[in-house]
Design a protein around this motif. Sequence first.
Motif, mmCIF file in Angstrom:
data_model
loop_
_atom_site.group_PDB
_atom_site.id
_atom_site.type_symbol
_atom_site.label_atom_id
_atom_site.label_comp_id
_atom_site.label_asym_id
_atom_site.label_seq_id
_atom_site.Cartn_x
_atom_site.Cartn_y
_atom_site.Cartn_z
ATOM 1 N N THR A 17 0.843 -1.196 0.000
ATOM 2 C CA THR A 17 0.000 0.000 0.000
ATOM 3 C C THR A 17 0.876 1.243 0.000
ATOM 4 O O THR A 17 2.055 1.192 0.374
ATOM 5 C CB THR A 17 -0.928 0.049 1.227
ATOM 6 O OG1 THR A 17 -0.143 0.245 2.396
ATOM 7 C CG2 THR A 17 -1.766 -1.212 1.349
ATOM 8 N N ALA A 18 0.291 2.343 -0.410
ATOM 9 C CA ALA A 18 1.028 3.603 -0.452
ATOM 10 C C ALA A 18 1.323 4.141 0.945
ATOM 11 O O ALA A 18 2.244 4.941 1.112
ATOM 12 C CB ALA A 18 0.229 4.632 -1.258
ATOM 13 N N ASN A 19 0.580 3.709 1.945
ATOM 14 C CA ASN A 19 0.783 4.217 3.306
ATOM 15 C C ASN A 19 1.811 3.428 4.108
ATOM 16 O O ASN A 19 2.138 3.814 5.224
ATOM 17 C CB ASN A 19 -0.543 4.221 4.079
ATOM 18 C CG ASN A 19 -1.467 5.310 3.590
ATOM 19 O OD1 ASN A 19 -1.028 6.290 2.999
ATOM 20 N ND2 ASN A 19 -2.748 5.130 3.816
ATOM 21 N N GLN A 20 2.295 2.323 3.584
ATOM 22 C CA GLN A 20 3.264 1.521 4.326
ATOM 23 C C GLN A 20 4.583 2.268 4.471
ATOM 24 O O GLN A 20 5.032 2.943 3.555
ATOM 25 C CB GLN A 20 3.538 0.197 3.605
ATOM 26 C CG GLN A 20 2.435 -0.788 3.721
ATOM 27 C CD GLN A 20 2.669 -1.997 2.837
ATOM 28 O OE1 GLN A 20 3.214 -1.883 1.744
ATOM 29 N NE2 GLN A 20 2.235 -3.152 3.297
ATOM 30 N N ARG A 21 5.194 2.090 5.611
ATOM 31 C CA ARG A 21 6.527 2.636 5.843
ATOM 32 C C ARG A 21 7.413 1.443 6.189
ATOM 33 O O ARG A 21 7.655 1.130 7.343
ATOM 34 C CB ARG A 21 6.522 3.665 6.983
ATOM 35 C CG ARG A 21 5.609 4.832 6.744
ATOM 36 C CD ARG A 21 6.079 5.666 5.538
ATOM 37 N NE ARG A 21 5.154 6.753 5.262
ATOM 38 C CZ ARG A 21 4.345 6.791 4.218
ATOM 39 N NH1 ARG A 21 4.322 5.814 3.347
ATOM 40 N NH2 ARG A 21 3.567 7.830 4.025
ATOM 41 N N GLN A 27 10.234 -4.802 1.728
ATOM 42 C CA GLN A 27 9.328 -4.302 0.688
ATOM 43 C C GLN A 27 9.700 -4.904 -0.666
ATOM 44 O O GLN A 27 8.828 -5.293 -1.438
ATOM 45 C CB GLN A 27 9.359 -2.783 0.620
ATOM 46 C CG GLN A 27 8.391 -2.246 -0.414
ATOM 47 C CD GLN A 27 8.307 -0.740 -0.413
ATOM 48 O OE1 GLN A 27 9.023 -0.053 0.314
ATOM 49 N NE2 GLN A 27 7.424 -0.209 -1.219
ATOM 50 N N ARG A 68 -11.795 3.547 3.261
ATOM 51 C CA ARG A 68 -10.486 3.233 2.699
ATOM 52 C C ARG A 68 -10.302 4.021 1.411
ATOM 53 O O ARG A 68 -11.261 4.288 0.706
ATOM 54 C CB ARG A 68 -10.366 1.733 2.394
ATOM 55 C CG ARG A 68 -10.354 0.850 3.618
ATOM 56 C CD ARG A 68 -10.453 -0.624 3.220
ATOM 57 N NE ARG A 68 -10.216 -1.524 4.334
ATOM 58 C CZ ARG A 68 -11.148 -1.897 5.187
ATOM 59 N NH1 ARG A 68 -12.379 -1.455 5.064
ATOM 60 N NH2 ARG A 68 -10.855 -2.725 6.169
ATOM 61 N N ASP A 69 -9.056 4.338 1.099
ATOM 62 C CA ASP A 69 -8.734 5.059 -0.130
ATOM 63 C C ASP A 69 -8.308 4.071 -1.211
ATOM 64 O O ASP A 69 -7.352 3.315 -1.017
ATOM 65 C CB ASP A 69 -7.581 6.042 0.091
ATOM 66 C CG ASP A 69 -7.944 7.169 1.026
ATOM 67 O OD1 ASP A 69 -9.128 7.562 1.029
ATOM 68 O OD2 ASP A 69 -7.052 7.665 1.732
ATOM 69 N N ASP A 71 -6.815 4.658 -4.024
ATOM 70 C CA ASP A 71 -5.491 4.922 -4.583
ATOM 71 C C ASP A 71 -4.369 4.388 -3.692
ATOM 72 O O ASP A 71 -3.233 4.238 -4.126
ATOM 73 C CB ASP A 71 -5.290 6.393 -4.891
ATOM 74 C CG ASP A 71 -5.532 7.319 -3.715
ATOM 75 O OD1 ASP A 71 -6.028 6.854 -2.671
ATOM 76 O OD2 ASP A 71 -5.233 8.521 -3.843
ATOM 77 N N ASN A 72 -4.669 4.060 -2.451
ATOM 78 C CA ASN A 72 -3.687 3.464 -1.554
ATOM 79 C C ASN A 72 -3.266 2.062 -2.025
ATOM 80 O O ASN A 72 -2.217 1.565 -1.661
ATOM 81 C CB ASN A 72 -4.275 3.387 -0.141
ATOM 82 C CG ASN A 72 -3.247 3.081 0.898
ATOM 83 O OD1 ASN A 72 -2.093 3.491 0.814
ATOM 84 N ND2 ASN A 72 -3.654 2.344 1.919
#
Length: 127
Positions: A17-21, A27, A68-69, A71-72
């Motif tokens: 997902t785009a929110n993962q750090r 990754q 939920r988004d 685009d994520n």
Amino acid sequence: MAREIVLWLPFDKPPLTANQRMHWAPQSRLTKRVRMVARALAGVAGLPKGLARVRVGLAYVPRDNRRRDADNLVPTLKAACDGLVDYGLVGDDTPDLMEKGMPVIYPAHKDGPGPKGERVALVVTLP
């Protein structure tokens, strides 16, 4: 006439997902796994190779109806599309060969098609 093929991914939720750090090494391993799974599923489904153009989307049915988004979910779609290119569905995932639709998040429901509970699918539309 276009034909839609649904490839159920073996993940209960989108793995990237785009929110993962996440540290780059795990990754990278996860991205390679998504890619490999998409390539393998394309082979099992008997998808053709060397098409001139294809449309690909990602569908997610969550376990609940929290906000939920969509685009994520694009990183999962991107890795899966790379796997379809690895398979040979099209020559590259550039816009002239592969149209990528915005991921779609459906309402949660227990009696839908495919695996029960949370589920993720790659939707390939053949010409």
